[in-house]
Scaffold this active site. Structure first.
Site, PDB file in Angstrom:
ATOM      1  N   SER A   5       0.849  -1.173  -0.139  1.00 34.76           N
ATOM      2  CA  SER A   5      -0.029   0.018  -0.086  1.00 34.76           C
ATOM      3  C   SER A   5       0.902   1.369  -0.093  1.00 34.76           C
ATOM      4  O   SER A   5       2.136   1.142   0.382  1.00 34.76           O
ATOM      5  CB  SER A   5      -0.833  -0.130   1.307  1.00 34.76           C
ATOM      6  OG  SER A   5      -0.237   0.458   2.345  1.00 34.76           O
ATOM      7  N   SER A   7       0.785   3.832   2.118  1.00 40.48           N
ATOM      8  CA  SER A   7       0.675   4.497   3.341  1.00 40.48           C
ATOM      9  C   SER A   7       1.882   5.133   3.874  1.00 40.48           C
ATOM     10  O   SER A   7       1.902   6.142   4.818  1.00 40.48           O
ATOM     11  CB  SER A   7       0.046   3.698   4.521  1.00 40.48           C
ATOM     12  OG  SER A   7       0.975   2.748   5.015  1.00 40.48           O
TER      13      SER A   7
END
Length: 216
Positions: A5, A7
Site C-alpha cells: 500500500s 501509506s
C-alpha cells in the site's frame, strides 16, 4: 517484507521489498513463523526509538503485518492539530520542500505537498500532506490527545492523509511492545509493477534501480 500500500510514501513505495531486523528489539513469538507461541516473553528486549520504521502485528488480529514510522513512546501525548503533529504539547518541526510527484494508476501525474519532519530526538524523514488542512480537512487532520500507555507505542504513516495507523484506535491503535516484529533496515528491491513475472524482457524497465540498497 513487501509493501502493498501507499501509506508510507515517500519513504516506502508500493512494490518495495525490505529487510527487517528482528534482533534490534529482541525476539518474541512474532519472530517465529505463524507467530507460534513458543516464546512467552521477549528475549533480549531493546527499546525502539522515535523515527524508526517499524514492522508490527496489528493488535486487532495479531496476524497482519503493518509498517509505520514510530512517533510516540510510552507516556507520550500525541495530537494532530490542523494537519500538524504535536508531541507532549510541542509542535514537531516541519519544513516545506519540493512537491512529491508520481503517476497514479490512471496515468495521471499527481503532486502532493511534501515536508521534512524532525522529531524531538533529531530524526528526520519526509511526509506528504495530500489534502492540506486549509484547503480540505481530512478526518485525521484534527484529533483528540492520545496518551500512549505503558508497554505500547504510537505509529503513523508518512503519507499522512492516506494511512490507517495508531490515530485510528478501532483498527490499529496503540502498538503493544510484544507485537513489534522488527525495524526496517534496507530496501533491497523495488518494482513499479509494470512487468509480470514471465515478462523477462520488461524487467529492466520495471525495476526502480535508484532505490536498491537504500537504508531506512
Amino acid at each position: 517484507f513487501t509493501i502493498p500500500s501507499g501509506s508510507m510514501i515517500p519513504t516506502l513505495l508500493i512494490g518495495d521489498f525490505i529487510f527487517v531486523s528482528q534482533y534490534k528489539y529482541g525476539y518474541s513469538k512474532h519472530s517465529l513463523p505463524l507467530s507460534l507461541p513458543l516464546i512467552k516473553n521477549r528475549i533480549f528486549p531493546k527499546l525502539p526509538k522515535r523515527g524508526d520504521v517499524v514492522v508490527f502485528k496489528t493488535p486487532n488480529d495479531n496476524r497482519t503485518d503493518y509498517v509505520k514510522t514510530l512517533i510516540g513512546l510510552p507516556g507520550d501525548k500525541i495530537q494532530v492539530r490542523e494537519g500538524v503533529l504535536y508531541i507532549n504539547d510541542k509542535v514537531v518541526e516541519r519544513v516545506r520542500t519540493e512537491d512529491y510527484e508520481y503517476w497514479n494508476r490512471y496515468g495521471e501525474l499527481v503532486k502532493y505537498a511534501q515536508y521534512v519532519e524532525t522529531l524531538p530526538n533529531g530524526r528526520s524523514y519526509k511526509v506528504l500532506d495530500a489534502t492540506p488542512f486549509r484547503l480540505e480537512p481530512g478526518s485525521l487532520d484534527n484529533t483528540s490527545v492520545y496518551v500512549v500507555p505503558e508497554g505500547h507505542y504510537f505509529g503513523m504513516g508518512d503519507n499522512r492523509d492516506n494511512s490507517q495507523d495508531s490515530r485510528v484506535l478501532g483498527s490499529v491503535g496503540y502498538i503493544p511492545e510484544e507485537n513489534l516484529v522488527g525495524r526496517a533496515e534496507i530496501l533491497f528491491f523495488s518494482t513499479n509493477g509494470s512487468a509480470r513475472l514471465w515478462e523477462v524482457w520488461r524487467w529492466p524497465f520495471s525495476i526502480r534501480f535508484y532505490r536498491l540498497g537504500n537504508l531506512l
